[in-house]
Design a protein around this motif. Structure first.
Motif, mmCIF file in Angstrom:
data_model
loop_
_atom_site.group_PDB
_atom_site.id
_atom_site.type_symbol
_atom_site.label_atom_id
_atom_site.label_comp_id
_atom_site.label_asym_id
_atom_site.label_seq_id
_atom_site.Cartn_x
_atom_site.Cartn_y
_atom_site.Cartn_z
ATOM 1 N N TYR A 132 -7.147 -1.676 0.644
ATOM 2 C CA TYR A 132 -7.469 -2.955 0.003
ATOM 3 C C TYR A 132 -6.759 -3.092 -1.335
ATOM 4 N N LYS A 190 1.334 4.237 -2.831
ATOM 5 C CA LYS A 190 1.158 5.660 -2.514
ATOM 6 C C LYS A 190 2.271 6.494 -3.142
ATOM 7 N N ARG A 248 -7.492 3.495 -8.460
ATOM 8 C CA ARG A 248 -8.223 4.476 -9.237
ATOM 9 C C ARG A 248 -7.294 4.912 -10.364
ATOM 10 N N THR A 299 1.754 7.396 -7.184
ATOM 11 C CA THR A 299 0.653 8.161 -7.775
ATOM 12 C C THR A 299 1.192 9.087 -8.859
ATOM 13 N N LYS A 312 -4.110 7.291 -9.803
ATOM 14 C CA LYS A 312 -4.503 8.490 -9.072
ATOM 15 C C LYS A 312 -4.647 8.228 -7.588
ATOM 16 N N SER A 313 -5.102 7.032 -7.244
ATOM 17 C CA SER A 313 -5.346 6.762 -5.837
ATOM 18 C C SER A 313 -5.298 5.269 -5.582
ATOM 19 N N VAL A 314 -4.994 4.926 -4.351
ATOM 20 C CA VAL A 314 -5.004 3.534 -3.934
ATOM 21 C C VAL A 314 -5.510 3.538 -2.492
ATOM 22 N N ASP A 315 -6.046 2.394 -2.034
ATOM 23 C CA ASP A 315 -6.469 2.358 -0.642
ATOM 24 C C ASP A 315 -5.935 1.103 0.020
ATOM 25 N N ASN A 351 -7.432 -1.296 -3.784
ATOM 26 C CA ASN A 351 -8.313 -0.835 -4.853
ATOM 27 C C ASN A 351 -7.548 0.264 -5.564
ATOM 28 N N GLY A 396 -9.575 -4.083 -5.731
ATOM 29 C CA GLY A 396 -8.292 -4.751 -5.551
ATOM 30 C C GLY A 396 -8.359 -6.255 -5.735
ATOM 31 N N PHE A 448 0.849 -1.194 0.000
ATOM 32 C CA PHE A 448 0.000 0.000 0.000
ATOM 33 C C PHE A 448 0.889 1.250 0.000
ATOM 34 N N PHE A 484 -12.411 2.948 -11.331
ATOM 35 C CA PHE A 484 -12.057 2.444 -10.010
ATOM 36 C C PHE A 484 -12.025 0.934 -10.141
#
Lengths: 94, 136
Positions: A35, A8, A39, A11, A30-33, A37, A64, A4, A61
Motif C-alpha cells: 500500500y 524496496k 516505515r 531501503t 526502513k520498510s515499505v509495503d 505505507n 500510504g 513498490f 509508520f
C-alpha cells in the motif's frame, strides 16, 4: 507494483516524506509495503516547533494514503532502469 | 532492525506491539496508548489510551481507555521513545484549564483548512480530501 519495487530498492536511504497535512518528516526508509505505507527510523520533523507532539518520537509508520510526496536522493535513483521498467510494464498490460 | 523485515504492513508494525505509541488521526487528534493489535489496513487496537491536546508549550491529557481505530483515519503511528519523552520541554496542565482555548484554536484551524481546500478546489482544481474512495 512498480513503485513498490522502487521503494524496496531504496531501503536504508534517507528520504523526506511530505504528508497531506503538511507535515514533513525526514528519516531512514526502513520498510515499505504494497500500500506504500512507509516505515521511517531516526526521524527528524521539519518545523518541529509547529508539531510538538512529535518530539519524543524516533521511529514512525506512515500510512500510504496520507502521503503527498516522497523526496528521494537523486543518486539512489537509476532513472534509465525505471524508464525501461515502466515501458515494459505498460507493454504487458492489455 | 538489522534483520531483513519482510515488506509487509505486518513487518512494519510488529515491532511496535506492546509499546507506547502516538497515533495521529486525520482529524488532527493525537492519541497515545499501548499498541496491542493491528491488521493489514492499519486498523489499530490501543489500550490505556489518552488524547493529548497541545497548545503552545502546554498540553493536557484526557483518558479514553481501549480504542479500536479504523485504519483509514490513521495518519501516522509513532513509537514513543520513553527516555526522550522525559526531556520534552512541554508543561502539563489540567484539562479544564486548557480546553476552552484549545477548542477555539481547533475551530480556527478547521475553518482555515476548510477555506484553504475550498480555494484550492475552485481556483486550482485540487480535489477535496475525505471523499468516497479515499480510504482503503
Amino acid at each position: 507494483m512498480l513503485i513498490f519495487s522502487v521503494f524496496k530498492t531504496l531501503t536504508d536511504q534517507t528520504v523526506t516524506v511530505e504528508l497531506k497535512n503538511d507535515l514533513c518528516i525526514t528519516g531512514v526508509l526502513k520498510s515499505v509495503d504494497q500500500y506504500l505505507n512507509i516505515r521511517l527510523d531516526a526521524i527528524k520533523v521539519q518545523n518541529a516547533d509547529q508539531h510538538p507532539h512529535m518530539m519524543a518520537v524516533r521511529n514512525c509508520f506512515i500510512r500510504g494514503s496520507v502521503v503527498r510526496y516522497v523526496q528521494l536522493p537523486a543518486s539512489a535513483m537509476d532513472t534509465q532502469l525505471l524508464e525501461d521498467a515502466t515501458r515494459r510494464e505498460s507493454g504487458k498490460k492489455i | 532492525m538489522e534483520s531483513l523485515i519482510p515488506f509487509t504492513t505486518s513487518g512494519a508494525l510488529v515491532d511496535c506491539v506492546d509499546k507506547k505509541v502516538l497515533v495521529v488521526l486525520r482529524d488532527g487528534r493525537k492519541l497515545i496508548g499501548v499498541l496491542r493489535s493491528y491488521d493489514q489496513f492499519a486498523n489499530l487496537v490501543l489500550e490505556n489510551t489518552f488524547e493529548r491536546k497541545h497548545l503552545a508549550r502546554y498540553y493536557a491529557d484526557q483518558g479514553i481507555g481501549v480504542m479500536i481505530i479504523r485504519g483509514e483515519n490513521v495518519v501516522l503511528l509513532g513509537e514513543i521513545d520513553l527516555d526522550a519523552e522525559d526531556e520534552v520541554p512541554l508543561e502539563q496542565v489540567p484539562l479544564e484549564q486548557l480546553d476552552p482555548a484549545y477548542k477555539r484554536e481547533a475551530e480556527f484551524r478547521k475553518k482555515r483548512e476548510t477555506d484553504k481546500s475550498q480555494v484550492l478546489f475552485e481556483g486550482l482544481g485540487f480535489s477535496k480530501e475525505g471523499g468516497e474512495g479515499d480510504g482503503y
